[in-house]
Design a protein around this motif. Structure first.
Motif, PDB file in Angstrom:
ATOM      1  N   TRP A 215      -5.833  21.416 -27.107  1.00  0.00           N
ATOM      2  CA  TRP A 215      -5.225  20.330 -27.862  1.00  0.00           C
ATOM      3  C   TRP A 215      -4.201  19.632 -26.962  1.00  0.00           C
ATOM      4  CZ3 TRP A 215      -6.464  25.031 -29.737  1.00  0.00           C
ATOM      5  CH2 TRP A 215      -7.280  25.075 -30.867  1.00  0.00           C
ATOM      6  N   PHE A 216      -3.871  18.399 -27.349  1.00  0.00           N
ATOM      7  CA  PHE A 216      -2.868  17.627 -26.615  1.00  0.00           C
ATOM      8  C   PHE A 216      -1.683  17.403 -27.543  1.00  0.00           C
ATOM      9  CE2 PHE A 216      -0.979  13.692 -24.905  1.00  0.00           C
ATOM     10  CZ  PHE A 216      -0.859  14.042 -23.568  1.00  0.00           C
ATOM     11  N   LEU A 217      -0.478  17.783 -27.092  1.00  0.00           N
ATOM     12  CA  LEU A 217       0.726  17.720 -27.923  1.00  0.00           C
ATOM     13  C   LEU A 217       1.628  16.581 -27.449  1.00  0.00           C
ATOM     14  CD1 LEU A 217      -0.402  20.591 -28.386  1.00  0.00           C
ATOM     15  CD2 LEU A 217       1.955  21.436 -28.373  1.00  0.00           C
ATOM     16  N   THR A 218       2.151  15.829 -28.390  1.00  0.00           N
ATOM     17  CA  THR A 218       3.135  14.792 -28.093  1.00  0.00           C
ATOM     18  C   THR A 218       4.398  15.075 -28.895  1.00  0.00           C
ATOM     19  OG1 THR A 218       1.515  13.081 -27.594  1.00  0.00           O
ATOM     20  CG2 THR A 218       3.687  12.345 -28.274  1.00  0.00           C
ATOM     21  N   LEU A 219       5.525  15.205 -28.187  1.00  0.00           N
ATOM     22  CA  LEU A 219       6.815  15.464 -28.819  1.00  0.00           C
ATOM     23  C   LEU A 219       7.687  14.222 -28.638  1.00  0.00           C
ATOM     24  CD1 LEU A 219       8.360  17.868 -30.210  1.00  0.00           C
ATOM     25  CD2 LEU A 219       9.470  18.208 -27.991  1.00  0.00           C
ATOM     26  N   ALA A 220       7.970  13.546 -29.742  1.00  0.00           N
ATOM     27  CA  ALA A 220       8.768  12.321 -29.714  1.00  0.00           C
ATOM     28  C   ALA A 220      10.243  12.657 -29.847  1.00  0.00           C
ATOM     29  CB  ALA A 220       8.341  11.382 -30.841  1.00  0.00           C
ATOM     30  N   ASP A 221      11.071  12.009 -29.033  1.00  0.00           N
ATOM     31  CA  ASP A 221      12.521  12.143 -29.114  1.00  0.00           C
ATOM     32  C   ASP A 221      13.029  11.069 -30.070  1.00  0.00           C
ATOM     33  OD1 ASP A 221      15.256  12.198 -28.784  1.00  0.00           O
ATOM     34  OD2 ASP A 221      15.184  12.466 -26.608  1.00  0.00           O
ATOM     35  N   LEU A 222      13.441  11.477 -31.258  1.00  0.00           N
ATOM     36  CA  LEU A 222      13.827  10.522 -32.301  1.00  0.00           C
ATOM     37  C   LEU A 222      15.101   9.762 -31.959  1.00  0.00           C
ATOM     38  CD1 LEU A 222      13.110  12.768 -35.421  1.00  0.00           C
ATOM     39  CD2 LEU A 222      11.591  11.094 -34.332  1.00  0.00           C
ATOM     40  N   GLU A 223      15.860  10.254 -30.985  1.00  0.00           N
ATOM     41  CA  GLU A 223      17.092   9.572 -30.603  1.00  0.00           C
ATOM     42  C   GLU A 223      16.860   8.495 -29.549  1.00  0.00           C
ATOM     43  OE1 GLU A 223      20.044  12.376 -29.451  1.00  0.00           O
ATOM     44  OE2 GLU A 223      20.127  13.366 -31.417  1.00  0.00           O
ATOM     45  N   HIS A 224      15.669   8.458 -28.956  1.00  0.00           N
ATOM     46  CA  HIS A 224      15.400   7.496 -27.883  1.00  0.00           C
ATOM     47  C   HIS A 224      14.050   6.821 -28.097  1.00  0.00           C
ATOM     48  CE1 HIS A 224      18.918   8.431 -25.520  1.00  0.00           C
ATOM     49  NE2 HIS A 224      18.665   9.709 -25.662  1.00  0.00           N
ATOM     50  N   LYS A 225      13.863   6.267 -29.290  1.00  0.00           N
ATOM     51  CA  LYS A 225      12.651   5.515 -29.610  1.00  0.00           C
ATOM     52  C   LYS A 225      13.086   4.267 -30.369  1.00  0.00           C
ATOM     53  CE  LYS A 225       8.069   7.404 -30.415  1.00  0.00           C
ATOM     54  NZ  LYS A 225       7.676   7.501 -29.013  1.00  0.00           N
ATOM     55  N   THR A 226      13.906   3.465 -29.693  1.00  0.00           N
ATOM     56  CA  THR A 226      14.571   2.355 -30.378  1.00  0.00           C
ATOM     57  C   THR A 226      13.608   1.284 -30.863  1.00  0.00           C
ATOM     58  OG1 THR A 226      15.016   1.355 -28.207  1.00  0.00           O
ATOM     59  CG2 THR A 226      16.761   2.682 -29.182  1.00  0.00           C
TER      60      THR A 226
ATOM     61  N   ALA B 114       9.964  15.263 -33.031  1.00  0.00           N
ATOM     62  CA  ALA B 114       8.850  15.249 -33.970  1.00  0.00           C
ATOM     63  C   ALA B 114       7.556  15.464 -33.196  1.00  0.00           C
ATOM     64  CB  ALA B 114       8.793  13.931 -34.740  1.00  0.00           C
ATOM     65  N   LEU B 115       6.721  16.363 -33.682  1.00  0.00           N
ATOM     66  CA  LEU B 115       5.499  16.765 -32.986  1.00  0.00           C
ATOM     67  C   LEU B 115       4.267  16.191 -33.667  1.00  0.00           C
ATOM     68  CD1 LEU B 115       4.170  18.648 -30.795  1.00  0.00           C
ATOM     69  CD2 LEU B 115       4.051  20.390 -32.616  1.00  0.00           C
ATOM     70  N   SER B 116       3.343  15.680 -32.857  1.00  0.00           N
ATOM     71  CA  SER B 116       2.005  15.320 -33.313  1.00  0.00           C
ATOM     72  C   SER B 116       0.998  16.024 -32.409  1.00  0.00           C
ATOM     73  CB  SER B 116       1.783  13.805 -33.267  1.00  0.00           C
ATOM     74  OG  SER B 116       2.597  13.144 -34.213  1.00  0.00           O
ATOM     75  N   VAL B 117      -0.143  16.385 -32.978  1.00  0.00           N
ATOM     76  CA  VAL B 117      -1.175  17.127 -32.255  1.00  0.00           C
ATOM     77  C   VAL B 117      -2.459  16.307 -32.245  1.00  0.00           C
ATOM     78  CG1 VAL B 117      -2.529  19.257 -32.178  1.00  0.00           C
ATOM     79  CG2 VAL B 117      -0.127  19.323 -32.907  1.00  0.00           C
ATOM     80  N   PHE B 118      -3.068  16.209 -31.061  1.00  0.00           N
ATOM     81  CA  PHE B 118      -4.260  15.393 -30.873  1.00  0.00           C
ATOM     82  C   PHE B 118      -5.402  16.245 -30.327  1.00  0.00           C
ATOM     83  CE2 PHE B 118      -0.604  12.707 -30.595  1.00  0.00           C
ATOM     84  CZ  PHE B 118      -0.972  11.496 -31.173  1.00  0.00           C
ATOM     85  N   PRO B 119      -6.627  15.816 -30.553  1.00  0.00           N
ATOM     86  CA  PRO B 119      -7.737  16.513 -29.906  1.00  0.00           C
ATOM     87  C   PRO B 119      -7.661  16.326 -28.398  1.00  0.00           C
ATOM     88  CG  PRO B 119      -8.495  14.454 -30.877  1.00  0.00           C
ATOM     89  CD  PRO B 119      -7.074  14.640 -31.337  1.00  0.00           C
ATOM     90  N   HIS B 120      -8.122  17.315 -27.664  1.00  0.00           N
ATOM     91  CA  HIS B 120      -8.210  17.160 -26.214  1.00  0.00           C
ATOM     92  C   HIS B 120      -9.450  16.331 -25.906  1.00  0.00           C
ATOM     93  CE1 HIS B 120      -7.917  18.158 -21.953  1.00  0.00           C
ATOM     94  NE2 HIS B 120      -9.229  18.318 -21.989  1.00  0.00           N
TER      95      HIS B 120
ATOM     96  N   PRO C 156       3.431  16.123 -17.178  1.00  0.00           N
ATOM     97  CA  PRO C 156       4.397  15.065 -16.819  1.00  0.00           C
ATOM     98  C   PRO C 156       3.727  13.700 -16.848  1.00  0.00           C
ATOM     99  CG  PRO C 156       3.654  16.196 -14.844  1.00  0.00           C
ATOM    100  CD  PRO C 156       2.995  16.902 -16.001  1.00  0.00           C
ATOM    101  N   LEU C 157       3.787  13.072 -18.008  1.00  0.00           N
ATOM    102  CA  LEU C 157       3.008  11.858 -18.234  1.00  0.00           C
ATOM    103  C   LEU C 157       3.845  10.827 -18.958  1.00  0.00           C
ATOM    104  CD1 LEU C 157       0.087  10.586 -18.184  1.00  0.00           C
ATOM    105  CD2 LEU C 157      -0.200  11.565 -20.475  1.00  0.00           C
ATOM    106  N   GLY C 158       3.780   9.565 -18.517  1.00  0.00           N
ATOM    107  CA  GLY C 158       4.383   8.467 -19.246  1.00  0.00           C
ATOM    108  C   GLY C 158       5.895   8.471 -19.205  1.00  0.00           C
ATOM    109  N   PHE C 159       6.466   7.648 -20.099  1.00  0.00           N
ATOM    110  CA  PHE C 159       7.921   7.543 -20.178  1.00  0.00           C
ATOM    111  C   PHE C 159       8.309   7.375 -21.635  1.00  0.00           C
ATOM    112  CE2 PHE C 159      12.047   5.517 -20.112  1.00  0.00           C
ATOM    113  CZ  PHE C 159      12.702   6.215 -19.109  1.00  0.00           C
ATOM    114  N   GLY C 160       9.080   8.314 -22.141  1.00  0.00           N
ATOM    115  CA  GLY C 160       9.540   8.235 -23.528  1.00  0.00           C
ATOM    116  C   GLY C 160       9.271   9.504 -24.296  1.00  0.00           C
ATOM    117  N   ASP C 161       7.998   9.925 -24.370  1.00  0.00           N
ATOM    118  CA  ASP C 161       7.637  11.149 -25.083  1.00  0.00           C
ATOM    119  C   ASP C 161       7.391  12.286 -24.093  1.00  0.00           C
ATOM    120  OD1 ASP C 161       7.773   9.847 -27.532  1.00  0.00           O
ATOM    121  OD2 ASP C 161       5.635   9.350 -27.553  1.00  0.00           O
ATOM    122  N   HIS C 162       7.391  13.510 -24.640  1.00  0.00           N
ATOM    123  CA  HIS C 162       7.065  14.700 -23.862  1.00  0.00           C
ATOM    124  C   HIS C 162       5.676  15.184 -24.277  1.00  0.00           C
ATOM    125  CE1 HIS C 162      11.272  15.031 -22.517  1.00  0.00           C
ATOM    126  NE2 HIS C 162      11.596  14.716 -23.754  1.00  0.00           N
TER     127      HIS C 162
END
Length: 324
Positions: free
Chosen positions: A49-60, A112-118, A31-37
């Protein structure tokens, strides 16, 4: 985000991770930040790994429709990867490329998913004031970034802000927001209370943004505030690169400092002399962008949750700050 998306289950994420050759056995929502999961993923050997899932409908801030958002997100993630892999900027915490070479993979039509190194480190919070030694290290890091030639994937960012015409119309007639959920009425009340000040700021911003000299543009991170810094001892790493793009350097400098001596240090290191008026312009742009995004959120179907309640409180805070 504090809430997990209701329409994405772990099986879909585990399947998507296979595109990176990752066979994860455990996913932990972060549970981090505001906007992405966000999630942390672990495989059978304990690698993470660290995963970021962007909500394409709420990234104006990336565009007004999911297709545009996806295109710009792909450009941003590819730019971050090139800054790290090709330009050798080790302070860039960049997305990993999948087996096909992509930095972004869609998960259904909305995400949309992006994967980052931990990466182990200590992060800060937005609004935190850095002590001078750390502030200067951040300025040195930004100077190195601003000296780097922009990769071909970098998007040139206008100073003008998308969504301001709609926001100006709502500041004139707040009831045009409509009723799309339990918090819409509170947003209408805020726009009614602060509409006059908001219209004045929008007018000034539009005039000043049109006069910015694009010849001063460099590659910028966009949000190098303490919440997007990861400290490894005294070395700052920059995370959250979806805002990367070509713009004037003040876009990166205003969250760090307005101290003349510190900015002179940056100028010596980067070759770019900061303009105090542009620091103010981008400070205002940040607040106006927040208002645009929050109003967009409550102008669409929504429910009451910790995230939306937090968004409403932050909207009220930004509008009150604009008045002062």
């Amino acid at each position: 985000m504090r809430d997990e998306p209701a329409d994405v289950d772990e099986d879909r994420l585990l399947s998507a991770l296979a595109d990176w050759g990752v066979r994860a056995v455990a996913l932990t929502h972060v549970p981090l930040g505001f906007g992405d999961h966000h999630w942390s993923a672990t495989d059978t050997m304990g690698r993470r790994w660290f995963l970021t899932l962007a909500d394409l409908e709420h990234k104006t801030f990336l565009g007004e429709d999911p297709r545009t958002v996806l295109d710009r997100l792909e450009g941003a993630m590819d730019t971050a990867a090139r800054l790290h892999d090709d330009a050798g900027l080790g302070f860039v915490v960049a997305p990993l490329r999948s087996l096909s070479g992509a930095t972004v993979h869609t998960v259904g039509a909305r995400y949309a998913l992006s994967v980052f190194p931990h990466v182990e480190g200590v992060s800060g919070e937005f609004g935190q004031v850095l002590e001078p030694a750390r502030r200067d290290r951040v300025l040195d890091t930004l100077a190195a970034l601003h000296r780097c030639p922009p990769p071909g994937t970098a998007h040139t960012l206008p100073v003008a802000l998308e969504g301001t015409e709609h926001l100006a119309a709502l500041a004139e007639d707040p009831r045009g927001l409509g009723d799309h959920g339990p918090l819409s009425g509170a947003v209408v009340d805020l726009l009614d209370e602060y509409g006059s000040a908001l219209r004045a700021h929008l007018t000034w911003f539009g005039h000043r943004a049109a006069s910015v000299d694009p010849a001063r543009a460099v590659i910028t991170h966009g949000e190098p505030h303490p919440g997007n810094l990861l400290w490894r001892e005294d070395r700052p790493l920059l995370v959250d690169w979806d805002t990367v793009g070509v713009a004037v350097p003040e876009r990166d400098l205003w969250p760090v400092t307005d101290d003349p001596e510190a900015l002179a240090r940056y100028a010596d290191a980067s070759g770019h002399v900061p303009d105090p008026d542009l620091l103010d312009l981008y400070r205002l742009r940040w607040d106006l962008r927040d208002v645009v995004e929050f109003v967009d959120l409550f102008g669409a179907p929504h429910r009451s949750s910790p995230d939306t309640e937090r968004a409403l409180a932050e909207l009220a805070g930004v509008l009150a700050r604009l008045v002062t």
